[in-house]
Design a protein around this motif. Structure first.
Motif, mmCIF file in Angstrom:
data_model
loop_
_atom_site.group_PDB
_atom_site.id
_atom_site.type_symbol
_atom_site.label_atom_id
_atom_site.label_comp_id
_atom_site.label_asym_id
_atom_site.label_seq_id
_atom_site.Cartn_x
_atom_site.Cartn_y
_atom_site.Cartn_z
ATOM 1 N N CYS A 99 -6.829 3.741 -0.547
ATOM 2 C CA CYS A 99 -7.793 4.417 0.327
ATOM 3 C C CYS A 99 -8.329 3.468 1.386
ATOM 4 O O CYS A 99 -8.809 3.898 2.431
ATOM 5 C CB CYS A 99 -8.922 5.021 -0.497
ATOM 6 N N CYS A 137 9.354 11.183 1.359
ATOM 7 C CA CYS A 137 7.911 11.126 1.163
ATOM 8 C C CYS A 137 7.443 9.688 1.338
ATOM 9 O O CYS A 137 8.034 8.766 0.773
ATOM 10 C CB CYS A 137 7.522 11.589 -0.244
ATOM 11 N N LEU A 138 6.392 9.495 2.113
ATOM 12 C CA LEU A 138 5.764 8.187 2.263
ATOM 13 C C LEU A 138 4.334 8.346 1.758
ATOM 14 O O LEU A 138 3.512 9.011 2.375
ATOM 15 C CB LEU A 138 5.774 7.737 3.727
ATOM 16 N N TRP A 139 4.073 7.772 0.602
ATOM 17 C CA TRP A 139 2.778 7.921 -0.041
ATOM 18 C C TRP A 139 1.967 6.648 0.120
ATOM 19 O O TRP A 139 2.454 5.550 -0.130
ATOM 20 C CB TRP A 139 2.941 8.204 -1.526
ATOM 21 N N CYS A 140 0.710 6.806 0.505
ATOM 22 C CA CYS A 140 -0.211 5.682 0.608
ATOM 23 C C CYS A 140 -1.068 5.678 -0.658
ATOM 24 O O CYS A 140 -1.712 6.677 -0.985
ATOM 25 C CB CYS A 140 -1.092 5.811 1.849
ATOM 26 N N PHE A 141 -1.072 4.549 -1.353
ATOM 27 C CA PHE A 141 -1.812 4.446 -2.605
ATOM 28 C C PHE A 141 -3.093 3.624 -2.469
ATOM 29 O O PHE A 141 -3.647 3.182 -3.457
ATOM 30 C CB PHE A 141 -0.926 3.832 -3.690
ATOM 31 N N ASN A 158 0.774 -1.239 0.000
ATOM 32 C CA ASN A 158 0.000 0.000 0.000
ATOM 33 C C ASN A 158 0.807 1.291 0.000
ATOM 34 O O ASN A 158 0.243 2.356 -0.205
ATOM 35 C CB ASN A 158 -0.929 0.029 1.219
ATOM 36 N N TYR A 159 2.098 1.225 0.245
ATOM 37 C CA TYR A 159 2.889 2.445 0.399
ATOM 38 C C TYR A 159 4.069 2.471 -0.559
ATOM 39 O O TYR A 159 4.596 1.442 -0.950
ATOM 40 C CB TYR A 159 3.432 2.560 1.832
ATOM 41 N N GLN A 160 4.469 3.682 -0.913
ATOM 42 C CA GLN A 160 5.647 3.905 -1.745
ATOM 43 C C GLN A 160 6.510 4.952 -1.048
ATOM 44 O O GLN A 160 6.013 5.984 -0.618
ATOM 45 C CB GLN A 160 5.233 4.402 -3.133
ATOM 46 N N LEU A 161 7.791 4.685 -0.935
ATOM 47 C CA LEU A 161 8.728 5.605 -0.313
ATOM 48 C C LEU A 161 9.548 6.292 -1.402
ATOM 49 O O LEU A 161 10.016 5.648 -2.328
ATOM 50 C CB LEU A 161 9.668 4.845 0.626
ATOM 51 N N ARG A 170 14.194 15.368 0.642
ATOM 52 C CA ARG A 170 12.803 15.133 1.040
ATOM 53 C C ARG A 170 12.573 13.628 1.178
ATOM 54 O O ARG A 170 13.041 12.849 0.352
ATOM 55 C CB ARG A 170 11.827 15.661 -0.004
#
Length: 101
Positions: free
Chosen positions: A53, A47-51, A9-12, A45
């Motif tokens: 919902c 960034c930890l993005w949750c893809f 679920n996540y991308q760093l 930077r």
């Protein structure tokens, strides 16, 4: 969350914030005013993005939230959208399209 759940679920993303010529800098954190470091290096930077919902929706469900109103012009078709959220929706209102297909 376990490693498998994080991988799914996540991308760093780590990147160096390089200033482009002619571009104004905004304040990016509490420690620098113009985005540059005192040593002249470019700020990095993380960034930890949750893809997914479903991660947030499952958390809301665990906290026993009683009502959630989700609105958008792009949630159609509702079946696949509701499935992506990962929680049941006992009440769904879907209006017809304003523009003919």
């Amino acid at each position: 969350y376990g490693k498998e759940e994080l991988d799914k679920n996540y991308q760093l993303l780590i990147y160096e914030d390089v200033e482009k010529k002619g571009q104004k800098r905004k304040a990016v954190d509490f420690f620098t005013v113009d985005g540059t470091r005192e040593d002249g290096q470019h700020p990095r930077r993380l960034c930890l993005w949750c893809f997914s919902c479903s991660v947030a929706m499952n958390d809301l469900q665990k906290h026993e939230v009683h009502s959630v109103i989700i609105t958008s012009g792009t949630l159609s078709p509702m079946n696949s959208t509701a499935e992506a959220f990962g929680v049941p929706f006992p009440v769904v209102l879907e209006n017809r399209h304003v523009i003919d297909p």
